[in-house]
Design a protein around this motif. Structure first.
Motif, short mmCIF file in Angstrom:
data_model
loop_
_atom_site.label_atom_id
_atom_site.label_comp_id
_atom_site.label_asym_id
_atom_site.label_seq_id
_atom_site.Cartn_x
_atom_site.Cartn_y
_atom_site.Cartn_z
N GLN A 1 11.58 2.10 -5.65
CA GLN A 1 10.45 1.20 -5.84
C GLN A 1 10.92 -0.19 -6.27
O GLN A 1 10.38 -1.20 -5.80
CB GLN A 1 9.48 1.79 -6.85
CG GLN A 1 8.75 3.00 -6.31
CD GLN A 1 7.78 3.57 -7.33
OE1 GLN A 1 7.30 2.86 -8.20
NE2 GLN A 1 7.51 4.85 -7.21
N VAL B 1 -0.57 -3.99 3.25
CA VAL B 1 -1.65 -3.22 3.86
C VAL B 1 -2.94 -4.04 3.85
O VAL B 1 -3.26 -4.72 2.87
CB VAL B 1 -1.84 -1.89 3.10
CG1 VAL B 1 -2.97 -1.08 3.69
CG2 VAL B 1 -0.54 -1.09 3.09
N TRP C 1 6.45 6.96 2.97
CA TRP C 1 5.86 5.71 2.50
C TRP C 1 5.84 5.65 0.98
O TRP C 1 5.52 6.62 0.32
CB TRP C 1 4.43 5.56 3.02
CG TRP C 1 4.38 5.29 4.49
CD1 TRP C 1 4.00 6.16 5.47
CD2 TRP C 1 4.77 4.09 5.14
NE1 TRP C 1 4.12 5.58 6.69
CE2 TRP C 1 4.59 4.29 6.53
CE3 TRP C 1 5.24 2.86 4.70
CZ2 TRP C 1 4.86 3.30 7.47
CZ3 TRP C 1 5.52 1.89 5.64
CH2 TRP C 1 5.33 2.11 7.01
N ARG C 2 6.18 4.48 0.44
CA ARG C 2 6.06 4.19 -0.98
C ARG C 2 5.14 2.99 -1.09
O ARG C 2 5.25 2.04 -0.30
CB ARG C 2 7.41 3.84 -1.62
CG ARG C 2 8.44 4.96 -1.56
CD ARG C 2 8.00 6.15 -2.43
NE ARG C 2 9.02 7.16 -2.54
CZ ARG C 2 9.16 8.19 -1.71
NH1 ARG C 2 8.34 8.34 -0.70
NH2 ARG C 2 10.10 9.08 -1.90
N PHE C 3 4.23 3.01 -2.04
CA PHE C 3 3.24 1.95 -2.20
C PHE C 3 3.38 1.30 -3.57
O PHE C 3 3.53 1.99 -4.56
CB PHE C 3 1.82 2.51 -2.03
CG PHE C 3 1.60 3.13 -0.68
CD1 PHE C 3 1.23 2.35 0.41
CD2 PHE C 3 1.77 4.49 -0.49
CE1 PHE C 3 1.04 2.91 1.65
CE2 PHE C 3 1.58 5.06 0.76
CZ PHE C 3 1.21 4.28 1.83
N ALA D 1 3.45 -1.64 1.28
CA ALA D 1 3.88 -0.33 1.79
C ALA D 1 5.30 -0.44 2.31
O ALA D 1 5.56 -1.25 3.21
CB ALA D 1 2.94 0.14 2.90
N VAL E 1 1.20 -1.25 -5.95
CA VAL E 1 -0.05 -1.97 -6.17
C VAL E 1 0.32 -3.36 -6.67
O VAL E 1 1.05 -3.49 -7.66
CB VAL E 1 -0.94 -1.22 -7.19
CG1 VAL E 1 -2.20 -2.02 -7.49
CG2 VAL E 1 -1.27 0.17 -6.68
N ALA F 1 -1.93 -2.95 -0.85
CA ALA F 1 -0.64 -2.56 -1.42
C ALA F 1 0.52 -3.05 -0.56
O ALA F 1 0.35 -3.35 0.63
CB ALA F 1 -0.56 -1.05 -1.59
N TRP G 1 -1.87 5.07 5.26
CA TRP G 1 -2.16 3.95 4.37
C TRP G 1 -3.60 3.97 3.86
O TRP G 1 -4.02 3.08 3.11
CB TRP G 1 -1.93 2.63 5.10
CG TRP G 1 -0.50 2.32 5.41
CD1 TRP G 1 0.61 3.05 5.10
CD2 TRP G 1 -0.03 1.19 6.11
NE1 TRP G 1 1.74 2.43 5.57
CE2 TRP G 1 1.37 1.28 6.20
CE3 TRP G 1 -0.65 0.09 6.69
CZ2 TRP G 1 2.15 0.32 6.84
CZ3 TRP G 1 0.13 -0.86 7.32
CH2 TRP G 1 1.51 -0.75 7.38
N ASP H 1 -5.56 5.14 1.62
CA ASP H 1 -5.97 4.97 0.22
C ASP H 1 -5.24 3.83 -0.49
O ASP H 1 -5.21 3.79 -1.71
CB ASP H 1 -5.74 6.27 -0.56
CG ASP H 1 -6.62 7.39 -0.04
OD1 ASP H 1 -7.74 7.11 0.42
OD2 ASP H 1 -6.17 8.56 -0.09
N HIS H 2 -4.65 2.90 0.27
CA HIS H 2 -3.81 1.87 -0.34
C HIS H 2 -4.11 0.45 0.15
O HIS H 2 -3.19 -0.30 0.48
CB HIS H 2 -2.34 2.21 -0.10
CG HIS H 2 -1.96 3.57 -0.56
ND1 HIS H 2 -1.71 3.86 -1.89
CD2 HIS H 2 -1.83 4.73 0.11
CE1 HIS H 2 -1.42 5.14 -2.00
NE2 HIS H 2 -1.49 5.70 -0.81
N PRO H 3 -5.38 0.02 0.17
CA PRO H 3 -5.66 -1.35 0.63
C PRO H 3 -4.99 -2.38 -0.26
O PRO H 3 -4.98 -2.26 -1.48
CB PRO H 3 -7.19 -1.45 0.54
CG PRO H 3 -7.58 -0.42 -0.46
CD PRO H 3 -6.57 0.70 -0.33
#
Length: 168
Positions: free
Chosen positions: A29, A58, A81-83, A74, A85, A72, A66, A68-70
């Motif tokens: 990360q 994203v 995938w790692r997101f 990515a 925030v 983010a 993707w 659930d990750h608006p």
């Protein structure tokens, strides 16, 4: 605490088994957020064949992995995938546009630079906006009005640092 406050990086605990997994996840990360660059911004669908380390911002209505990750960041890794925030002030380089994007007030701003002043070579070339230059008034000779207006424009540009001061 099980994770860091800002980017939810996993923390190790005394006596924890498989610490290397948590440590490696944190490094993955950090790697995606240290001097971040993204392929593109506002993308709604994950690419079909991403390479490890490639990242995207994203879009607001994502689908697939993707969903659930608006908004983010990515990043594709060997583990999927790692997101991340985004936090206010996070900047990324957008490779497809050749500009930076900054997360501010809950949204990404593309190509906007926030600064109090800009220096080039140690010399201020842009600063705070000054007062407006009033339109010429009065006078009976057009040439003197035009010269006065031009002098006012040049003085304002010098005050803003947009042009150099005149040599005496």
């Amino acid at each position: 605490m099980t994770e860091t406050a800002r980017f939810a990086l996993p923390l190790l605990h005394a006596g924890q088994s498989q610490k290397e997994m948590f440590h490696n996840e944190a490094l993955t990360q950090i790697d995606s957020l240290l001097h971040p660059a993204v392929v593109a911004i506002g993308i709604e669908t994950p690419p079909a064949d991403p390479v490890p380390g490639a990242a995207w911002v994203v879009g607001p209505a994502p689908s697939g992995a993707w969903a659930d990750h608006p908004g983010a960041v990515a990043t594709w890794t060997d583990g999927g995938w790692r997101f991340a925030v985004p936090r206010p002030g996070l900047c990324v380089w957008v490779e497809s546009l050749g500009v930076t994007a900054r997360y501010h007030a809950g949204a990404w701003q593309t190509g906007v630079i926030a600064a109090a002043r800009i220096d080039i070579g140690g010399v201020q070339v842009l600063g705070d906006r000054g007062a407006a230059i009033p339109a010429p008034t009065g006078g009976t000779v057009t040439d003197s009005e035009a010269r006065s207006a031009i002098v006012a424009i040049l003085d304002a540009m010098r005050a803003h640092g947009l042009i150099a001061a005149t040599e005496l």
